[in-house]
Design a protein around this motif. Structure first.
Motif, short mmCIF file in Angstrom:
data_model
loop_
_atom_site.label_atom_id
_atom_site.label_comp_id
_atom_site.label_asym_id
_atom_site.label_seq_id
_atom_site.Cartn_x
_atom_site.Cartn_y
_atom_site.Cartn_z
N PRO A 27 0.81 -1.23 0.00
CA PRO A 27 0.00 0.00 0.00
C PRO A 27 0.84 1.27 0.00
N SER A 28 2.07 1.18 0.47
CA SER A 28 2.91 2.37 0.52
C SER A 28 3.67 2.63 -0.78
N THR A 29 3.68 1.67 -1.69
CA THR A 29 4.43 1.82 -2.94
C THR A 29 3.93 2.98 -3.80
N PRO A 30 2.63 3.10 -4.08
CA PRO A 30 2.19 4.24 -4.90
C PRO A 30 2.36 5.59 -4.19
N VAL A 31 2.27 5.59 -2.87
CA VAL A 31 2.46 6.83 -2.12
C VAL A 31 3.91 7.29 -2.26
N PHE A 32 4.84 6.35 -2.10
CA PHE A 32 6.25 6.67 -2.22
C PHE A 32 6.59 7.13 -3.63
N LEU A 33 6.09 6.42 -4.64
CA LEU A 33 6.37 6.78 -6.02
C LEU A 33 5.78 8.14 -6.38
N ALA A 34 4.58 8.44 -5.88
CA ALA A 34 3.98 9.75 -6.13
C ALA A 34 4.81 10.86 -5.47
N GLY A 35 5.35 10.58 -4.29
CA GLY A 35 6.21 11.56 -3.63
C GLY A 35 7.49 11.81 -4.39
N VAL A 36 8.09 10.75 -4.92
CA VAL A 36 9.31 10.89 -5.71
C VAL A 36 9.04 11.67 -6.99
N LEU A 37 7.94 11.35 -7.66
CA LEU A 37 7.58 12.08 -8.88
C LEU A 37 7.33 13.56 -8.61
N GLN A 38 6.67 13.84 -7.49
CA GLN A 38 6.41 15.24 -7.14
C GLN A 38 7.70 15.98 -6.84
N TYR A 39 8.62 15.32 -6.14
CA TYR A 39 9.91 15.94 -5.82
C TYR A 39 10.70 16.24 -7.09
N LEU A 40 10.78 15.27 -7.99
CA LEU A 40 11.51 15.48 -9.23
C LEU A 40 10.89 16.59 -10.09
N THR A 41 9.58 16.60 -10.16
CA THR A 41 8.89 17.63 -10.94
C THR A 41 9.14 19.02 -10.36
N ALA A 42 9.06 19.12 -9.03
CA ALA A 42 9.31 20.42 -8.39
C ALA A 42 10.73 20.88 -8.63
N ASN A 43 11.67 19.95 -8.57
CA ASN A 43 13.07 20.29 -8.78
C ASN A 43 13.31 20.76 -10.21
N ILE A 44 12.75 20.06 -11.17
CA ILE A 44 12.91 20.43 -12.59
C ILE A 44 12.26 21.78 -12.86
N LEU A 45 11.05 22.00 -12.32
CA LEU A 45 10.39 23.29 -12.53
C LEU A 45 11.13 24.43 -11.86
N ASP A 46 11.74 24.17 -10.72
CA ASP A 46 12.53 25.20 -10.05
C ASP A 46 13.73 25.59 -10.90
N LEU A 47 14.44 24.61 -11.44
CA LEU A 47 15.58 24.90 -12.31
C LEU A 47 15.15 25.61 -13.58
N ALA A 48 14.03 25.20 -14.16
CA ALA A 48 13.53 25.86 -15.37
C ALA A 48 13.08 27.29 -15.08
N GLY A 49 12.51 27.51 -13.90
CA GLY A 49 12.11 28.86 -13.52
C GLY A 49 13.31 29.78 -13.37
N LYS A 50 14.38 29.25 -12.80
CA LYS A 50 15.61 30.05 -12.68
C LYS A 50 16.20 30.34 -14.05
N GLU A 51 16.11 29.37 -14.94
CA GLU A 51 16.60 29.55 -16.31
C GLU A 51 15.78 30.63 -17.02
N ALA A 52 14.46 30.62 -16.82
CA ALA A 52 13.60 31.63 -17.46
C ALA A 52 13.90 33.01 -16.90
N LEU A 53 14.11 33.10 -15.59
CA LEU A 53 14.43 34.40 -15.00
C LEU A 53 15.78 34.93 -15.48
N SER A 54 16.73 34.03 -15.69
CA SER A 54 18.03 34.49 -16.18
C SER A 54 17.92 35.01 -17.61
N ASN A 55 16.90 34.58 -18.35
CA ASN A 55 16.66 35.10 -19.70
C ASN A 55 15.64 36.23 -19.71
#
Length: 101
Positions: free
Chosen positions: A48-76
């Protein structure tokens, strides 16, 4: 009559239905992740904890990628993230580019 109801009426508090995404304070849908896991995996049992863990990992990766892309957009000097900003952010980060190779 005094306005009181008889003892035959019992009022129980209804249990509030909480989705697993809200219970775990995730933005990603845990139920949908579980459904996709069950469809794609050939395993019989899923913890039962597998989809919860995977959803948390996906959310973390997405937030990290969007944060880096946001910094890239601001630098431009842009206010919106475009696919080019996402691509440049992933290319500049060694760990993410290796993960998404």
């Amino acid at each position: 009559m005094s306005g009181r109801r008889g003892h035959c009426y019992s009022y129980r508090r209804r249990k509030c239905v909480l989705f697993r995404s809200r219970r775990t304070e995730l933005q990603f849908p845990v139920s949908q992740v579980e459904r996709l896991l069950r469809e794609s995996c050939s395993t019989q049992h899923l913890s039962p904890s597998t989809p919860v863990f995977l959803a948390g990992v996906l959310q973390y990766l997405t937030a990290n990628i969007l944060d880096l892309a946001g910094k890239e957009a601001l630098s431009n000097h842009k206010m919106r993230i475009t696919p080019e900003h996402l691509q440049r952010a992933l290319d500049r980060n060694q760990h993410l580019s290796c993960l998404l190779e």
